[in-house]
Write a protein that holds these residues in place. Structure first.
Motif, PDB file in Angstrom:
ATOM      1  N   ALA A 103       0.969  -1.199  -0.186  1.00 12.50           N
ATOM      2  CA  ALA A 103      -0.023  -0.008   0.089  1.00 12.50           C
ATOM      3  C   ALA A 103       0.945   1.417   0.303  1.00 12.50           C
ATOM      4  CB  ALA A 103      -0.906   0.149   1.227  1.00 12.50           C
ATOM      5  N   ASN A 104       2.116   1.403   0.814  1.00 12.84           N
ATOM      6  CA  ASN A 104       2.753   2.365   0.559  1.00 12.84           C
ATOM      7  C   ASN A 104       4.310   1.455   1.592  1.00 12.84           C
ATOM      8  OD1 ASN A 104       3.662   4.920   0.413  1.00 12.84           O
ATOM      9  ND2 ASN A 104       3.080   5.118   2.745  1.00 12.84           N
ATOM     10  N   TRP A 105       5.677   2.519   0.281  1.00 15.10           N
ATOM     11  CA  TRP A 105       7.015   1.780   0.585  1.00 15.10           C
ATOM     12  C   TRP A 105       7.758   3.789   0.593  1.00 15.10           C
ATOM     13  CZ3 TRP A 105       9.495  -2.525   0.641  1.00 15.10           C
ATOM     14  CH2 TRP A 105       9.736  -2.595   0.370  1.00 15.10           C
ATOM     15  N   LYS A 106       8.394   3.663   1.835  1.00 17.23           N
ATOM     16  CA  LYS A 106       9.369   4.844   1.875  1.00 17.23           C
ATOM     17  C   LYS A 106      10.242   4.162   2.560  1.00 17.23           C
ATOM     18  CE  LYS A 106       5.788   8.143   3.223  1.00 17.23           C
ATOM     19  NZ  LYS A 106       5.345   8.782   4.085  1.00 17.23           N
ATOM     20  N   GLU A 107      11.736   4.540   1.486  1.00 21.39           N
ATOM     21  CA  GLU A 107      13.223   4.321   2.415  1.00 21.39           C
ATOM     22  C   GLU A 107      14.265   4.854   2.607  1.00 21.39           C
ATOM     23  OE1 GLU A 107      16.246   1.556  -0.310  1.00 21.39           O
ATOM     24  OE2 GLU A 107      14.061   1.209  -0.354  1.00 21.39           O
ATOM     25  N   ARG A 108      14.871   5.100   3.299  1.00 23.98           N
ATOM     26  CA  ARG A 108      15.526   5.918   3.098  1.00 23.98           C
ATOM     27  C   ARG A 108      17.346   5.024   3.271  1.00 23.98           C
ATOM     28  NH1 ARG A 108      16.625   6.708   8.562  1.00 23.98           N
ATOM     29  NH2 ARG A 108      16.062   5.495  10.021  1.00 23.98           N
ATOM     30  N   ALA A 109      18.460   6.120   2.892  1.00 23.48           N
ATOM     31  CA  ALA A 109      19.632   5.039   3.213  1.00 23.48           C
ATOM     32  C   ALA A 109      19.442   5.097   4.647  1.00 23.48           C
ATOM     33  CB  ALA A 109      20.206   6.345   2.269  1.00 23.48           C
ATOM     34  N   ALA A 130      19.793   0.415   4.521  1.00 25.81           N
ATOM     35  CA  ALA A 130      18.388   1.679   4.082  1.00 25.81           C
ATOM     36  C   ALA A 130      16.792   0.808   5.253  1.00 25.81           C
ATOM     37  CB  ALA A 130      18.017   1.058   2.214  1.00 25.81           C
ATOM     38  N   HIS A 131      16.969   1.660   5.570  1.00 26.48           N
ATOM     39  CA  HIS A 131      15.782   1.260   6.140  1.00 26.48           C
ATOM     40  C   HIS A 131      14.344   1.737   5.408  1.00 26.48           C
ATOM     41  CE1 HIS A 131      12.450   2.496   9.334  1.00 26.48           C
ATOM     42  NE2 HIS A 131      12.655   1.523   9.813  1.00 26.48           N
ATOM     43  N   ALA A 132      13.362   0.334   5.625  1.00 27.59           N
ATOM     44  CA  ALA A 132      11.710   1.038   5.029  1.00 27.59           C
ATOM     45  C   ALA A 132      10.948   1.040   5.510  1.00 27.59           C
ATOM     46  CB  ALA A 132      12.093  -0.189   4.248  1.00 27.59           C
ATOM     47  N   SER A 133       9.538   1.928   5.291  1.00 27.10           N
ATOM     48  CA  SER A 133       8.695   1.560   6.663  1.00 27.10           C
ATOM     49  C   SER A 133       8.000   1.630   5.206  1.00 27.10           C
ATOM     50  CB  SER A 133       8.199   3.363   7.477  1.00 27.10           C
ATOM     51  OG  SER A 133       8.625   3.006   8.330  1.00 27.10           O
ATOM     52  N   VAL A 134       6.882   0.455   5.296  1.00 28.21           N
ATOM     53  CA  VAL A 134       6.033   0.194   5.012  1.00 28.21           C
ATOM     54  C   VAL A 134       4.974  -0.682   5.079  1.00 28.21           C
ATOM     55  CG1 VAL A 134       5.560  -1.879   2.766  1.00 28.21           C
ATOM     56  CG2 VAL A 134       7.782  -1.378   3.652  1.00 28.21           C
ATOM     57  N   THR A 135       3.714  -0.400   4.505  1.00 34.17           N
ATOM     58  CA  THR A 135       2.066  -1.257   5.107  1.00 34.17           C
ATOM     59  C   THR A 135       1.517  -1.753   4.177  1.00 34.17           C
ATOM     60  OG1 THR A 135       1.340   1.550   3.711  1.00 34.17           O
ATOM     61  CG2 THR A 135       1.408   1.792   6.216  1.00 34.17           C
TER      62      THR A 135
END
Length: 135
Positions: A12-18, A29-34
């Protein structure tokens, strides 16, 4: 005796950052996902956090925790799974997951289980399998 259930899920959503230097190799990296699950697991807008290691630009591994709140084969509650997987240069992701002991709530108290999924590029949803027991 373990029960097996199946279904599909979609991102539904993918926000990734180094994490750290984006020039480094391997790269973190780290990803916050729904995600949204349907079938045996019915859960909308799950909470999922991944730690990712990019070994190359397109390959690597990940670990994560995902909170699923909703229903499992009609039983209402929530539980957390620990996920471990890898991704290949072709974009295929393979993942196994296991219920975190003691994380089941409501009608899912005492839940134990393991599952897996494989995602492929271009698909809008992905099949999963989940084998579980309830105390």
């Amino acid at each position: 005796m373990p029960v097996q259930t199946t279904g599909h899920f979609a991102f539904a959503n993918w926000k990734e950052r180094a994490v750290g230097s984006s020039e480094a190799s391997p790269r973190l990296a780290h990803a916050s996902v729904t995600n949204t699950f349907s079938g045996g697991i019915e859960a909308v807008d799950t909470t999922c956090e991944y730690s990712i290691v990019y070994v190359t630009e397109k390959t690597g591994t990940f670990t994560g925790m995902e909170m699923l709140a909703g229903r499992l084969d009609g039983r209402e509650g929530a539980f957390v799974v620990e996920e471990r997987g890898s991704f290949g240069a072709d974009g295929t992701v393979r993942c196994t997951f296991e219920v975190v002991p003691g994380s089941g709530t409501g009608e899912l108290t005492g839940l134990r289980g393991t599952g897996s999924f494989t995602t492929v590029p271009g698909a809008s949803s992905f099949p999963y399998t989940f084998r579980y027991d309830l105390d």
